[in-house]
Design an enzyme around this catalytic site. Structure first.
Site, PDB file in Angstrom:
ATOM      1  CB  ALA A 152     -11.473  34.690  26.511  1.00 50.16           C
ATOM      2  N   GLY A 168     -14.488  35.961  31.279  1.00 49.02           N
ATOM      3  CA  GLY A 168     -15.262  34.728  31.263  1.00 49.02           C
ATOM      4  C   GLY A 168     -15.323  34.040  32.608  1.00 49.02           C
ATOM      5  CD  GLU A 191     -18.808  37.103  30.407  1.00 49.57           C
ATOM      6  OE1 GLU A 191     -19.622  37.760  29.739  1.00 49.57           O
ATOM      7  OE2 GLU A 191     -17.793  36.578  29.918  1.00 49.57           O
ATOM      8  CD  GLU A 235     -14.828  40.668  29.094  1.00 45.55           C
ATOM      9  OE1 GLU A 235     -15.160  39.489  29.302  1.00 45.55           O
ATOM     10  OE2 GLU A 235     -14.980  41.581  29.950  1.00 45.55           O
TER      11      GLU A 235
END
Length: 256
Positions: A67, A111, A114, A134
């Site tokens: 992110a 991210g 992911e 995170e």
């Protein structure tokens, strides 16, 4: 080659290649990269010539660093809207009609990790590193929290999410995160060769295989993740973690 926001899109024979292209930000999930991923995969699905898509990163240092938290907003409504949009992007490879290969060069964190595990196959350069860091921001991964346990098992998923430590490409392959580990200079060529093998198979049968194996994904678990994310942002740990990241210092989480 087309420029779709911050993603370069090209088609080689029957293979669409999406290259995340903001290397100065380690290909983080900026507005431009998020829009480009969605548009690129949609374009590939709608192109009868394309049979397989490959996602990779420009610059060599990063596939995708996760992110873009420089513009994070702590307002719960805005955070929820951001997270809904992010989940749409992260799950896009999973939802695409055609197979998607992530060719991971450098780091795939947060991210980026992911995005990779949402793909059907992950090819990793030997130098690649994978992590869900995170927790160091006082947060948890959104998409990985509902997918990672099915790949690596509950205990390892908890370990990766609670510690946030990176794993090597070799370890990621052992855990089932990665399909193949290849020399750095062969990453794209090997991913292309594999994609061409899939592209040579019957088109409809390949798409149905993906659909059948992915059945049941999404639904309530996705909604629970979306609802939980804004709650974490209201906690002091998240403000400290994100603040420390922005200020390039170690976070000082208070005892609870």
């Amino acid at each position: 080659m087309l420029r779709l926001e911050s993603v370069n899109y090209e088609v080689r024979d029957k293979i669409a290649i999406l290259t995340l292209d903001e290397p100065n930000k380690l290909n983080a999930l900026t507005t431009g990269i998020r829009a480009g991923i969605l548009e690129g995969l949609k374009r590939a699905d709608n192109d009868d010539q394309v049979r397989v898509s490959i996602i990779t990163g420009a610059g060599g240092k990063a596939f995708c660093a996760g992110a873009d938290i420089g513009n994070f907003d702590f307002d719960p409504d805005k955070a929820r809207a951001f997270f809904i949009g992010a989940m749409e992007v992260l799950s896009a490879p999973e939802r695409a009609l055609k197979p998607v290969i992530s060719a991971v060069n450098g780091i795939a964190y947060g991210g980026g990790f992911e995005l990779a595990i949402a793909s059907d196959f992950v090819f990793a350069a030997e130098s690649a590193r994978f992590a869900v860091p995170e927790i160091k921001l006082g947060l948890l991964p959104g998409f990985a929290i509902i997918r990672l346990k099915d790949i690596v098992g509950r205990a390892k998923a908890k370990e990766m999410s609670m510690l946030g430590a990176p794993v090597s490409a070799t370890e990621a392959c052992r855990l089932g995160i990665v399909s193949r580990v290849v020399p750095d200079d062969r990453l794209l060529s090997d991913a292309l060769a594999f994609a061409e093998r899939i592209a040579a198979q019957p088109r409809l049968a390949v798409q149905m295989a993906k659909s059948f194996y992915n059945r049941g994904l999404g639904g309530d678990e996705m909604r629970h993740a979306i609802d939980g994310f804004p709650f974490l942002l209201t906690h002091a740990d998240a403000r400290e973690g994100i603040g420390a990241f922005r200020e390039k210092r170690e976070p000082q989480f208070g005892e609870r």
